[in-house]
Design a protein around this motif. Structure first.
Motif, short mmCIF file in Angstrom:
data_model
loop_
_atom_site.label_atom_id
_atom_site.label_comp_id
_atom_site.label_asym_id
_atom_site.label_seq_id
_atom_site.Cartn_x
_atom_site.Cartn_y
_atom_site.Cartn_z
N LYS A 42 -5.90 4.84 5.05
CA LYS A 42 -4.64 4.43 5.34
C LYS A 42 -3.96 5.50 5.23
O LYS A 42 -2.64 5.33 5.31
CB LYS A 42 -4.42 3.29 4.49
CG LYS A 42 -5.12 1.94 4.62
CD LYS A 42 -4.70 1.03 3.53
CE LYS A 42 -5.75 -0.32 3.62
NZ LYS A 42 -5.90 -1.09 4.38
N LEU B 94 -8.47 2.83 0.76
CA LEU B 94 -7.22 3.31 0.52
C LEU B 94 -6.95 5.03 1.05
O LEU B 94 -5.96 5.00 1.87
CB LEU B 94 -6.62 3.57 -0.79
CG LEU B 94 -5.05 3.95 -1.31
CD1 LEU B 94 -4.39 2.40 -0.74
CD2 LEU B 94 -4.94 3.78 -2.97
N VAL C 69 0.85 -1.17 -0.10
CA VAL C 69 -0.07 0.09 0.00
C VAL C 69 0.86 1.25 0.01
O VAL C 69 0.78 2.23 -0.71
CB VAL C 69 -0.81 0.05 1.28
CG1 VAL C 69 -1.60 1.38 1.46
CG2 VAL C 69 -2.05 -1.18 1.20
#
Length: 87
Positions: free
Chosen positions: A70, A67, A27
C-alpha cells in the motif's frame, strides 16, 4: 524518472522515495505514525515475499507484505536526502 512501485517490489539495498500511500484513513494513519510519509526516503534492508524490513527516519522496522503493497514509491536519486544510520 522511474515508475511507481510498491515497497514490497524493491530489492534489499534499494533507497526509495515514498510518493503515495493508500486511501484508507486507518492504514494511512498507521504508516504516518511510523514515519512513512510521502517524501520520506526509506532504505529496504530485507524482504523476499514476506515482511519488508526497512530503515526510515533513523529507525529500523518491519512491515507486513500487505502493508508494504500500500506504499508506492520510486528509486531515490543518490543526491537526495540521506537515510539516517543508527549505530
Amino acid at each position: 524518472m522511474s515508475p511507481l512501485e510498491s515497497l514490497a517490489h524493491f530489492p534489499p539495498g534499494s533507497r526509495v522515495r515514498v510518493e503515495a500511500l493508500c486511501d484508507c484513513p486507518k492504514v494511512r494513519g498507521r504508516l504516518c505514525a511510523m514515519g512513512i510519509t510521502p517524501g520520506t526516503v526509506v532504505e529496504i534492508t530485507a524482504g523476499c515475499g514476506g515482511p519488508v524490513c526497512l530503515r526510515a527516519r533513523g529507525a529500523c522496522m518491519s512491515i507486513g507484505h500487505g502493508l508494504a503493497e500500500k506504499v508506492m514509491g520510486r528509486l531515490a536519486q543518490p543526491a537526495e536526502e540521506p537515510v539516517s544510520r543508527v549505530a
